[in-house]
Design an enzyme around this catalytic site. Structure first.
Site, short mmCIF file in Angstrom:
data_model
loop_
_atom_site.label_atom_id
_atom_site.label_comp_id
_atom_site.label_asym_id
_atom_site.label_seq_id
_atom_site.Cartn_x
_atom_site.Cartn_y
_atom_site.Cartn_z
N ASP A 1 0.96 -1.29 -0.10
CA ASP A 1 0.05 -0.02 0.03
C ASP A 1 0.96 1.22 0.06
OD1 ASP A 1 -2.17 1.94 0.06
OD2 ASP A 1 -3.26 0.75 1.63
C1 NOJ Z 1 -3.85 3.98 0.34
C2 NOJ Z 1 -5.13 3.14 0.49
O1 NOJ Z 1 -5.17 2.37 1.75
C3 NOJ Z 1 -5.25 2.15 -0.66
O2 NOJ Z 1 -6.36 1.41 -0.63
C4 NOJ Z 1 -5.12 2.90 -2.07
O3 NOJ Z 1 -5.41 1.96 -3.03
C5 NOJ Z 1 -3.79 3.48 -1.91
N1 NOJ Z 1 -3.43 4.40 -0.98
C6 NOJ Z 1 -3.45 4.16 -3.40
O4 NOJ Z 1 -3.98 5.23 -3.35
#
Ligand code: NOJ
Length: 737
Positions: A275
């Site tokens: 993530d």
């Molecule tokens: C953080 C989030 O937890 C995730 O779900 C998301 O896809 C990513 N950022 C990318 O933006």
């Protein structure tokens, strides 16, 4: 000579027995053999879009970038791609990613609302529209579906989930993957799905985002992992690590999760991305000492791509030279990345072709409206207040009555509020009645009282009130957690004053989570609950209110009476003292002796029940369920039994009913939940008619994870329900032998 012959024969035999590599794997090997270590590490790097900045284009040219996220200008995408393909040494295309969570331009209901449709076809159609629109902008990878089973409405990300149930989340997750990817990822309108967040993120303590989790492995395998397994089996092209730690180990550094389970147990050959910054976040987690250590831990835990920590680009080469990370492991990661690019057809077709009018196509808007209609859950309808009849003037009030930006809900980077049709706009187009629009409050947290009087005055001039309350979009989603999940601002006061007018009062709730609306539900004559329903929320509400459409949504998540009940979900354990003899707090005699009341499992101030249970939802018609009938009272280990039920539409509207199948294992070596959803069917039944709905059950459907981590069903007695929700129905009983 004889030995030589034997040697040739052995080699020939071995060659014949070794499965031939398919051509994609050969292409991957071929490309990999030409790559320097630096180029391999470059593929493992995902960067945020920065237009055509020299910094970014320079890195692409040097082969230091494998993927870009958040670039949605198709001309920029094509130019970045040209640089990668024509100017980098090996010409490996980029993959462009974006959070397209419930629509790109045409916004469908938030995933929680999509789950409320209990209609995988609607969910698949929504993902298809999202894919077509985003692929037209050059996006070939979305970070969706989020299949974190979510049992805590305080957690803002419950909005992005399919709710509290494992089975429902698995079905909806797989439908979403199919919609994004189609049967062929190389189709130019297909985009790669990403199962997230692997794993257990929905269990974040106290519903606070990014928080720690402690999940026994048995529970992980029974509740939280199955949706991920289901989407892996459905061909989901990528997975994303979760931010949380599970039992002390952050997912990004969790080799057991990412290698033993994902790769070895499930044979997954897709790609695993961190993530945003989750590699670096292993430092504040207290799991890694610095970014170099975090890169080492993530690489050794089988994480293929680094989203925005810069850990791999800065340290992987040194870590290989120091012998802390094996180049063979890097090769495996790069294989997974290249496999994705080959599957997407990016080597043959790196560029995005111009598409005529890809956004807001009439058929896409129609699908979004249908999804919004099917996602509405009718919670209350006293004296058949809905659909509105014999009404000449409606007062449309409440802060969500004309708030396009809010009705779309969370995670809509690309939504354009001017394309949203609000209830105010849709109601004004109705011929059935006149509409007075007077929101009363300007936004959901508005605490001012000035506007309330205007809304009340409008209500007095009308024959009925439709009051759109709930939460603004910004109150749910990532990092938008609430400890108090009641209606914010002065909305309850608005409802109180509207109630005092004596006019029929319909609440149209629009929220990103279950809200504790007990008092408001008491005051209202009818309550229609929408989890933020997207671009077409207004027309959907208009059709439902006027009876052009009949509500058919069911709750994918329990609505608590009060936040202190959380976690409250239907699939709980029975305990040794299940709730009975309930004495509520105000009924306890003064100075009552310690054990004179209750002594069972409930809260003195909330009792044992939620406000509305999982699976609940009314219709404008009524359905009568007969008792379920079993084809046999004995299920053998390799056999199956059929459970059927007659359901009669006893009202006056043709309508859909979502028929739910639940089972309970009465005695087991590990205590099992009081009910578990095992199937559902959404059936259309005409007024006055009866439908017979049947489900098959096998021993596999009754399996659960044991202390040795093996999953199987135990012989013994089971109950089975076919019911309208998780609390209704009379069970039949059978025995597994
Ligand atoms: C953080 C989030 O937890 C995730 O779900 C998301 O896809 C990513 N950022 C990318 O933006």
């Amino acid at each position: 000579m004889k030995n030589k012959l034997l040697w040739f024969a052995t080699i020939a035999l071995l060659a014949a027995c070794t499965p031939a590599k398919d051509s994609t794997e050969q292409k991957i090997d071929n490309l990999l053999s030409q790559m320097t270590l630096e180029e391999k590490i470059g593929q493992m790097n995902q960067l945020n879009g920065m237009g055509l900045s020299d910094d970014l284009t320079g890195q692409i040219r040097a082969g230091q970038v494998g993927s870009i996220l958040n670039e949605v200008n198709v001309d920029v995408v094509n130019e970045l791609q040209r640089i990668a393909v024509e100017e980098s040494r090996l010409g490996i295309p980029l993959i462009i990613a974006r959070d397209v969570i419930h629509g790109f331009k045409t916004i469908f209901p938030i995933p929680l609302g999509q789950a409320a449709t209990w209609n995988p076809a609607v969910v698949e159609a929504g993902a298809r529209v999202a894919a077509e629109e985003s692929a037209a902008s050059g996006i070939r990878w979305t970070f969706s579906p989020m299949i974190d089973v979510s049992r805590d409405p305080r957690w803002g990300r419950i909005a992005e989930s399919y709710g509290e149930d494992t089975y429902l989340s698995a079905v909806m997750g797989a439908a979403t993957v199919k919609g994004y990817q189609t049967d062929n990822l190389a189709n130019p309108t297909a985009i790669a799905a990403c199962a997230k967040h692997f794993c257990g993120y929905g269990v974040s303590e106290s519903g606070k985002d990014y928080n720690t989790t402690w999940i026994p492995e048995v529970q992980l395998r029974d509740v939280y992992l199955p949706p991920f397994k289901a989407v892996a089996d459905a061909g989901c092209a990528t997975f994303m690590c979760s931010f949380n730690d599970i039992n002390g180990v952050p997912s990004t550094g969790n080799a057991w999760l990412n290698k033993d389970i994902l790769r070895d147990e499930w044979n997954y050959d897709g790609m695993l991305v961190t993530d945003w910054g989750s590699m670096e976040q292993m430092i504040p987690h207290g799991f890694c000492s610095d970014l170099k250590h975090a890169a080492e831990v993530a690489a050794n835990a089988g994480v293929d791509m680094d989203m925005m920590s810069y850990g791999y680009t800065q340290y992987l080469k040194t870590l290989v030279e120091e012998g802390k990370v094996k180049e063979a492991d890097i090769d495996n990661a790069v294989r997974n990345i290249l496999r994705l690019k080959f599957r997407l057809g990016l080597f043959e077709n790196p560029y995005t072709a111009k598409v005529e009018n890809p956004y807001y196509r009439p058929e896409s808007l129609e699908k979004a409206k249908q999804a919004a209609i099917e996602s509405a859950v009718l919670l209350k309808n006293d004296k058949q207040t809905l659909p509105l009849k014999d009404v000449r003037t409606v007062a449309l009030v409440g802060p969500l009555a004309d708030a396009g930006v809010d009705q779309v809900g969370t995670w809509c980077f690309d939504a354009e509020p001017e394309h949203c049709v609000t209830p105010a706009q849709a109601f004004r187009n109705l011929e059935q009645f006149n509409v007075i629009v007077e929101p009363g409050l300007t936004y959901s947290r508005d605490n001012s009282q000035q506007g309330i009087q205007k809304a009340v005055a409008a209500a007095r001039r009308a024959d009925a009130i439709v009051c759109c309350v709930g939460e603004e979009a910004i109150l749910s989603g990532e990092a938008k957690c609430r400890a108090d999940i009641s209606l914010p601002g002065a909305q309850t006061e608005l409802i109180r004053q509207l109630k005092a007018t004596g006019k029929p009062l319909v609440l149209a709730v629009m929220a990103g989570r279950p809200l504790t609306i007990g008092e408001e539900t008491e005051m209202a004559d009818a309550v229609l609950y929408h989890f933020h329903a997207g671009t077409m929320a207004g027309p959907a509400l208009a059709e439902l209110i006027t009876g052009q459409a009949v509500p058919s949504g069911k709750l994918p998540v329990t609505i608590p009476k009060m936040v202190g009940q959380v976690p409250v979900y239907y699939a709980h354990k029975n305990t040794g003292r299940p709730a009975s003899n309930i004495t509520m707090i105000d009924d306890i005699p003064v100075a009552a002796p310690q054990f004179s009341i209750g002594s069972t499992s409930y809260h003195l101030d909330a009792g044992s029940q939620p406000l509305f249970p999982f699976g609940y939802g009314l219709s404008y018609t009524t359905f009568a369920y007969a008792n379920p009938v079993l084809s046999d009272t004995v299920l053998t280990r390799n056999g199956k039994i059929t459970v059927s039920c007659e359901i009669r539409n006893t009202g006056s509207y043709d309508a859909y009913e979502t028929v739910q199948l639940y089972t309970r294992d009465l005695v087991a070596s590990l205590c099992q939940p009081v009910r578990l959803l095992k199937g559902f069917q959404k059936v259309h039944i005409k007024a006055g008619q009866t439908a017979t709905v049947s489900f098959e059950l096998t021993a596999d459907d009754l399996a659960f994870c044991h202390s040795d981590m093996r999953s199987y069903a135990e012989p013994g007695d089971f109950q089975v329900w076919i019911a309208a929700d998780s609390q209704q129905g009379i069970p039949a009983t059978f025995t597994l032998r």
